[in-house]
Motif scaffolding. Structure first.
Motif, PDB file in Angstrom:
ATOM      1  N   GLU A 123       0.828  -1.200   0.000  1.00 49.51           N
ATOM      2  CA  GLU A 123       0.000   0.000   0.000  1.00 49.51           C
ATOM      3  C   GLU A 123       0.868   1.258   0.000  1.00 49.51           C
ATOM      4  O   GLU A 123       0.589   2.213  -0.711  1.00 49.51           O
ATOM      5  CB  GLU A 123      -0.932  -0.006   1.227  1.00 49.51           C
ATOM      6  CG  GLU A 123      -1.951   1.097   1.253  1.00 49.51           C
ATOM      7  CD  GLU A 123      -2.919   1.057   0.066  1.00 49.51           C
ATOM      8  OE1 GLU A 123      -3.359   2.149  -0.355  1.00 49.51           O
ATOM      9  OE2 GLU A 123      -3.242  -0.039  -0.432  1.00 49.51           O
ATOM     10  N   ARG A 124       1.939   1.266   0.793  1.00 50.59           N
ATOM     11  CA  ARG A 124       2.825   2.433   0.871  1.00 50.59           C
ATOM     12  C   ARG A 124       3.583   2.665  -0.435  1.00 50.59           C
ATOM     13  O   ARG A 124       3.944   3.797  -0.744  1.00 50.59           O
ATOM     14  CB  ARG A 124       3.837   2.271   2.013  1.00 50.59           C
ATOM     15  CG  ARG A 124       3.240   2.450   3.381  1.00 50.59           C
ATOM     16  CD  ARG A 124       2.821   3.877   3.649  1.00 50.59           C
ATOM     17  NE  ARG A 124       3.998   4.673   3.974  1.00 50.59           N
ATOM     18  CZ  ARG A 124       4.121   5.958   3.695  1.00 50.59           C
ATOM     19  NH1 ARG A 124       3.152   6.613   3.119  1.00 50.59           N
ATOM     20  NH2 ARG A 124       5.205   6.616   4.011  1.00 50.59           N
ATOM     21  N   MET A 125       3.814   1.595  -1.211  1.00 47.31           N
ATOM     22  CA  MET A 125       4.531   1.757  -2.478  1.00 47.31           C
ATOM     23  C   MET A 125       3.717   2.543  -3.500  1.00 47.31           C
ATOM     24  O   MET A 125       4.253   2.973  -4.515  1.00 47.31           O
ATOM     25  CB  MET A 125       4.949   0.397  -3.039  1.00 47.31           C
ATOM     26  CG  MET A 125       6.139  -0.185  -2.304  1.00 47.31           C
ATOM     27  SD  MET A 125       6.766  -1.684  -3.031  1.00 47.31           S
ATOM     28  CE  MET A 125       7.540  -1.025  -4.500  1.00 47.31           C
ATOM     29  N   LYS A 126       2.458   2.763  -3.221  1.00 51.46           N
ATOM     30  CA  LYS A 126       1.640   3.599  -4.109  1.00 51.46           C
ATOM     31  C   LYS A 126       2.051   5.071  -4.004  1.00 51.46           C
ATOM     32  O   LYS A 126       1.836   5.844  -4.924  1.00 51.46           O
ATOM     33  CB  LYS A 126       0.160   3.437  -3.781  1.00 51.46           C
ATOM     34  CG  LYS A 126      -0.379   2.056  -4.088  1.00 51.46           C
ATOM     35  CD  LYS A 126      -1.823   1.917  -3.665  1.00 51.46           C
ATOM     36  CE  LYS A 126      -2.337   0.517  -3.957  1.00 51.46           C
ATOM     37  NZ  LYS A 126      -3.713   0.329  -3.448  1.00 51.46           N
ATOM     38  N   THR A 127       2.627   5.437  -2.836  1.00 50.82           N
ATOM     39  CA  THR A 127       3.011   6.841  -2.623  1.00 50.82           C
ATOM     40  C   THR A 127       4.494   7.012  -2.300  1.00 50.82           C
ATOM     41  O   THR A 127       4.968   8.139  -2.217  1.00 50.82           O
ATOM     42  CB  THR A 127       2.199   7.439  -1.457  1.00 50.82           C
ATOM     43  OG1 THR A 127       2.428   6.671  -0.269  1.00 50.82           O
ATOM     44  CG2 THR A 127       0.718   7.461  -1.785  1.00 50.82           C
ATOM     45  N   LEU A 128       5.205   5.920  -2.117  1.00 51.49           N
ATOM     46  CA  LEU A 128       6.605   5.992  -1.703  1.00 51.49           C
ATOM     47  C   LEU A 128       7.414   5.003  -2.532  1.00 51.49           C
ATOM     48  O   LEU A 128       7.005   3.854  -2.686  1.00 51.49           O
ATOM     49  CB  LEU A 128       6.691   5.638  -0.211  1.00 51.49           C
ATOM     50  CG  LEU A 128       7.964   5.919   0.548  1.00 51.49           C
ATOM     51  CD1 LEU A 128       8.225   7.424   0.614  1.00 51.49           C
ATOM     52  CD2 LEU A 128       7.849   5.373   1.967  1.00 51.49           C
ATOM     53  N   PRO A 129       8.562   5.406  -3.061  1.00 51.94           N
ATOM     54  CA  PRO A 129       9.362   4.459  -3.843  1.00 51.94           C
ATOM     55  C   PRO A 129      10.027   3.428  -2.923  1.00 51.94           C
ATOM     56  O   PRO A 129      10.041   3.598  -1.704  1.00 51.94           O
ATOM     57  CB  PRO A 129      10.412   5.350  -4.507  1.00 51.94           C
ATOM     58  CG  PRO A 129      10.567   6.497  -3.572  1.00 51.94           C
ATOM     59  CD  PRO A 129       9.194   6.725  -2.986  1.00 51.94           C
ATOM     60  N   LEU A 130      10.563   2.393  -3.521  1.00 49.01           N
ATOM     61  CA  LEU A 130      11.315   1.401  -2.756  1.00 49.01           C
ATOM     62  C   LEU A 130      12.578   2.078  -2.246  1.00 49.01           C
ATOM     63  O   LEU A 130      13.446   2.476  -3.025  1.00 49.01           O
ATOM     64  CB  LEU A 130      11.665   0.192  -3.625  1.00 49.01           C
ATOM     65  CG  LEU A 130      12.385  -0.949  -2.916  1.00 49.01           C
ATOM     66  CD1 LEU A 130      11.552  -1.487  -1.777  1.00 49.01           C
ATOM     67  CD2 LEU A 130      12.693  -2.062  -3.896  1.00 49.01           C
ATOM     68  N   CYS A 131      12.658   2.267  -0.932  1.00 58.88           N
ATOM     69  CA  CYS A 131      13.777   2.984  -0.342  1.00 58.88           C
ATOM     70  C   CYS A 131      13.959   2.511   1.103  1.00 58.88           C
ATOM     71  O   CYS A 131      13.161   1.734   1.624  1.00 58.88           O
ATOM     72  CB  CYS A 131      13.509   4.491  -0.370  1.00 58.88           C
ATOM     73  SG  CYS A 131      12.010   4.974   0.519  1.00 58.88           S
ATOM     74  N   SER A 132      15.018   2.981   1.728  1.00 55.99           N
ATOM     75  CA  SER A 132      15.293   2.551   3.107  1.00 55.99           C
ATOM     76  C   SER A 132      14.178   2.995   4.057  1.00 55.99           C
ATOM     77  O   SER A 132      13.853   2.283   5.011  1.00 55.99           O
ATOM     78  CB  SER A 132      16.647   3.067   3.575  1.00 55.99           C
ATOM     79  OG  SER A 132      16.680   4.474   3.516  1.00 55.99           O
ATOM     80  N   ARG A 133      13.567   4.134   3.800  1.00 51.67           N
ATOM     81  CA  ARG A 133      12.456   4.583   4.654  1.00 51.67           C
ATOM     82  C   ARG A 133      11.312   3.586   4.618  1.00 51.67           C
ATOM     83  O   ARG A 133      10.758   3.210   5.655  1.00 51.67           O
ATOM     84  CB  ARG A 133      11.984   5.963   4.192  1.00 51.67           C
ATOM     85  CG  ARG A 133      10.761   6.451   4.953  1.00 51.67           C
ATOM     86  CD  ARG A 133      10.315   7.796   4.439  1.00 51.67           C
ATOM     87  NE  ARG A 133       8.996   8.111   4.969  1.00 51.67           N
ATOM     88  CZ  ARG A 133       8.256   9.089   4.515  1.00 51.67           C
ATOM     89  NH1 ARG A 133       8.694   9.868   3.552  1.00 51.67           N
ATOM     90  NH2 ARG A 133       7.060   9.295   5.020  1.00 51.67           N
ATOM     91  N   LEU A 134      10.971   3.141   3.403  1.00 53.32           N
ATOM     92  CA  LEU A 134       9.888   2.161   3.273  1.00 53.32           C
ATOM     93  C   LEU A 134      10.251   0.852   3.975  1.00 53.32           C
ATOM     94  O   LEU A 134       9.434   0.286   4.696  1.00 53.32           O
ATOM     95  CB  LEU A 134       9.583   1.909   1.799  1.00 53.32           C
ATOM     96  CG  LEU A 134       8.553   0.819   1.512  1.00 53.32           C
ATOM     97  CD1 LEU A 134       7.183   1.200   2.086  1.00 53.32           C
ATOM     98  CD2 LEU A 134       8.439   0.564   0.022  1.00 53.32           C
TER      99      LEU A 134
END
Length: 139
Positions: A123-134
């Protein structure tokens, strides 16, 4: 570094430096891989099956109907790495129960947490790229 510690099939070679000590020179990356014909046949079959699955998924009103069982199976298999012992049928039974009283609640709850973390990440990948925060949020 001692030359006798290295096998002939090591991914590189040993050379004496100008100072007289041994140095390891790694082989260039990426290595050349050779696949047997039987593996290539299986890869082609897997690609074809994925294509068919993608085609079927386009006609479903809710693609999660197709994906959810695989996510749960992956959560069960991944949990085994950490010593969690839960079968897929136990997870499904746990989710179907209203009183949440399985035989081993800790292990089943751990797998449920894996599924929830995966759902959250998707769900978060809809608004956030694949990154250390995610990754930190999912963790």
């Amino acid at each position: 570094m001692r030359p006798e510690q290295f096998q002939s099939d090591a991914p590189g070679r040993l050379e004496k430096s100008i100072l007289g000590h041994w140095t390891f020179i790694p082989a260039p990356l990426p290595p050349q891989l050779e696949y047997p014909a039987s593996l290539l046949t299986r890869i082609v079959a897997a690609e074809r099956a994925l294509g068919e699955l993608a085609g079927v998924g386009q006609f479903l009103p809710n693609s999660s109907l197709l994906i959810r069982p695989f996510l749960k199976r992956e959560a069960v298999l991944s949990s085994k790495i950490e010593g969690t012992v839960t079968r897929l049928d136990q997870l499904l039974l746990y989710e179907a129960q209203t009183d949440r009283q399985p035989t081993d609640p800790d292990d089943v709850q751990e797998v449920v947490n894996y599924v929830r973390a995966l759902d959250y990440g998707l769900e978060r990948m809809k608004t956030l790229p694949l990154c250390s925060r995610l990754l930190c949020e999912i963790h």
